[in-house]
Design a protein around this motif. Structure first.
Motif, mmCIF file in Angstrom:
data_model
loop_
_atom_site.group_PDB
_atom_site.id
_atom_site.type_symbol
_atom_site.label_atom_id
_atom_site.label_comp_id
_atom_site.label_asym_id
_atom_site.label_seq_id
_atom_site.Cartn_x
_atom_site.Cartn_y
_atom_site.Cartn_z
ATOM 1 N N ALA A 18 141.710 -22.012 17.729
ATOM 2 C CA ALA A 18 140.582 -22.531 17.258
ATOM 3 C C ALA A 18 139.164 -21.766 17.234
ATOM 4 O O ALA A 18 138.956 -21.153 18.206
ATOM 5 C CB ALA A 18 140.160 -23.776 17.881
ATOM 6 N N GLY A 19 138.379 -21.629 16.256
ATOM 7 C CA GLY A 19 137.371 -20.765 16.085
ATOM 8 C C GLY A 19 136.294 -21.551 16.912
ATOM 9 O O GLY A 19 136.117 -22.448 16.960
ATOM 10 N N SER A 20 135.199 -20.615 17.438
ATOM 11 C CA SER A 20 134.402 -20.989 18.360
ATOM 12 C C SER A 20 133.018 -21.174 17.490
ATOM 13 O O SER A 20 132.877 -20.666 16.281
ATOM 14 C CB SER A 20 134.004 -20.045 19.535
ATOM 15 O OG SER A 20 133.644 -18.750 18.874
ATOM 16 N N SER A 21 132.051 -21.922 18.018
ATOM 17 C CA SER A 21 130.742 -22.037 17.424
ATOM 18 C C SER A 21 129.619 -22.032 18.162
ATOM 19 O O SER A 21 129.847 -22.306 19.693
ATOM 20 C CB SER A 21 130.787 -23.580 16.826
ATOM 21 O OG SER A 21 131.825 -23.664 15.748
ATOM 22 N N ASN A 22 128.441 -21.554 17.828
ATOM 23 C CA ASN A 22 127.067 -21.418 18.365
ATOM 24 C C ASN A 22 126.350 -22.542 17.991
ATOM 25 O O ASN A 22 126.069 -22.816 16.588
ATOM 26 C CB ASN A 22 126.734 -20.097 18.560
ATOM 27 C CG ASN A 22 127.526 -18.965 19.130
ATOM 28 O OD1 ASN A 22 128.060 -19.360 20.075
ATOM 29 N ND2 ASN A 22 127.641 -18.047 18.542
ATOM 30 N N LEU A 23 125.294 -23.261 18.701
ATOM 31 C CA LEU A 23 124.466 -23.923 18.311
ATOM 32 C C LEU A 23 123.245 -23.120 18.002
ATOM 33 O O LEU A 23 122.476 -22.596 18.834
ATOM 34 C CB LEU A 23 123.962 -24.994 19.518
ATOM 35 C CG LEU A 23 123.297 -26.150 19.148
ATOM 36 C CD1 LEU A 23 124.106 -27.103 18.129
ATOM 37 C CD2 LEU A 23 123.048 -26.966 20.469
ATOM 38 N N THR A 24 122.849 -22.935 16.653
ATOM 39 C CA THR A 24 122.105 -22.286 15.979
ATOM 40 C C THR A 24 120.545 -23.030 15.880
ATOM 41 O O THR A 24 119.410 -22.334 15.445
ATOM 42 C CB THR A 24 122.317 -21.551 14.770
ATOM 43 O OG1 THR A 24 122.787 -22.515 13.925
ATOM 44 C CG2 THR A 24 123.791 -20.593 15.075
ATOM 45 N N MET A 25 120.737 -24.529 15.924
ATOM 46 C CA MET A 25 119.559 -25.004 15.511
ATOM 47 C C MET A 25 119.482 -26.256 16.418
ATOM 48 O O MET A 25 120.427 -26.842 16.568
ATOM 49 C CB MET A 25 119.472 -25.580 14.150
ATOM 50 C CG MET A 25 118.282 -26.522 13.911
ATOM 51 S SD MET A 25 117.878 -27.066 12.141
ATOM 52 C CE MET A 25 117.111 -25.622 11.630
ATOM 53 N N ASN A 26 118.446 -26.624 17.088
ATOM 54 C CA ASN A 26 118.363 -27.813 18.002
ATOM 55 C C ASN A 26 116.855 -28.293 17.824
ATOM 56 O O ASN A 26 116.021 -28.196 18.527
ATOM 57 C CB ASN A 26 118.604 -27.679 19.331
ATOM 58 C CG ASN A 26 118.859 -28.912 20.205
ATOM 59 O OD1 ASN A 26 118.487 -29.948 19.872
ATOM 60 N ND2 ASN A 26 119.209 -28.779 21.359
ATOM 61 N N GLN A 27 116.577 -28.921 16.595
ATOM 62 C CA GLN A 27 115.264 -29.386 16.412
ATOM 63 C C GLN A 27 115.147 -30.896 16.533
ATOM 64 O O GLN A 27 115.709 -31.523 16.062
ATOM 65 C CB GLN A 27 114.736 -28.856 15.050
ATOM 66 C CG GLN A 27 113.305 -29.213 14.616
ATOM 67 C CD GLN A 27 113.176 -29.091 12.933
ATOM 68 O OE1 GLN A 27 113.843 -28.366 12.563
ATOM 69 N NE2 GLN A 27 111.986 -29.489 12.714
ATOM 70 N N THR A 28 113.929 -31.277 17.290
ATOM 71 C CA THR A 28 113.550 -32.691 17.450
ATOM 72 C C THR A 28 112.648 -32.940 16.196
ATOM 73 O O THR A 28 111.644 -32.304 16.134
ATOM 74 C CB THR A 28 112.967 -32.982 18.601
ATOM 75 O OG1 THR A 28 113.733 -32.462 19.777
ATOM 76 C CG2 THR A 28 112.522 -34.617 18.660
ATOM 77 N N LEU A 29 113.032 -34.168 15.565
ATOM 78 C CA LEU A 29 111.905 -34.442 14.106
ATOM 79 C C LEU A 29 111.229 -35.558 14.876
ATOM 80 O O LEU A 29 111.901 -36.769 15.204
ATOM 81 C CB LEU A 29 112.874 -34.880 13.067
ATOM 82 C CG LEU A 29 113.547 -33.685 12.062
ATOM 83 C CD1 LEU A 29 114.071 -32.739 12.994
ATOM 84 C CD2 LEU A 29 114.076 -34.393 11.158
#
Length: 233
Positions: free
Chosen positions: A55-66
């Motif tokens: 299974a491919g891995s993922s990185n969290l590239t955005m974590n914006q609070t609106l």
């Protein structure tokens, strides 16, 4: 079936989430919760499972609070085509967010001040949005913010869904009825349901947009799911 937990994301201060919507085209995830919490996350895949053998891995590239909602965010809808996000809280406040230089900004605000929004759906080409309120009010607007039409239906509403060609709209009531209207708000018919349990309630409805075609022209394209676990096609 193969299921893989790719990434576990913690919500700050243990805030209870009320809605979660994934934009599969660009990888954004909108999370709405109590106290006006609204976050947009983005997962960027580092390779597919087929390419890597696992299974491919993922990185969290955005974590914006609106910032904009002050009460619990209960509904969210993505416009994949125009890269917009529409959200609503339990007071009925609706905010349209737009992406600008990699960040999400508030574009438009609307508040009917009468009822809570139960569902919002963009049509397949992203040009129109349908907003349905609990008290039966329906508003259809364009992507540029213009109101196309509004109508007070004599029923409570729970869900709405566009047809693939945006010529029809389904409206679902809490009592488990599915009504079909045309794109101008005129009633066409009521969709027959075949649930064996008369107490079953509709948990969700989806109309396949046919972007990837159909196996057969007569193949069913509407899925109506019940809280009993049954799905009618």
């Amino acid at each position: 079936m193969f299921i893989y937990l790719n990434k576990k994301i913690a919500i700050p201060n243990g805030v209870k989430l009320r809605c979660c919507q994934w934009n599969s085209e660009q990888g954004w995830i909108a999370c709405g919760g109590e106290g006006g919490l609204l976050k947009v996350l983005k997962l960027e895949s580092q390779g597919t499972g087929r390419e890597r053998g696992i299974a491919g891995s993922s990185n969290l590239t955005m974590n914006q609070t609106l910032e904009g909602h002050t009460q619990a965010v209960v509904c969210a809808a993505w416009n994949d085509v125009y890269k917009k996000l529409t959200t609503s809280d339990e007071t009925g406040l609706i905010i349209v967010w737009m992406l600008h230089k990699g960040m999400w900004f508030e574009e438009m605000i609307n508040n009917r001040n009468k009822s809570v929004v139960r569902d919002m759906k963009w049509c397949s080409d992203g040009s129109k949005v349908c907003i349905c309120y609990e008290d039966g009010a329906v508003i259809v607007g364009s992507v540029d913010g213009n109101r196309l039409w509004g109508k007070e239906l004599k029923m409570q509403l729970q869900f709405c869904e566009w047809s693939p060609d945006a010529r029809q709209i389904l409206f679902v009531t809490p009592q488990g009825e599915v009504h079909v209207f045309d794109s101008l708000g005129n009633f066409i018919t009521q969709c027959p349901l075949f649930s064996e349990d008369s107490t079953a309630r509709i948990a969700g409805v989806a109309w396949y947009n046919q972007i990837e075609g159909l196996v057969d022209p007569s193949a069913p394209s509407i899925a109506i799911a019940f809280d009993t676990g049954r799905v009618q096609l």
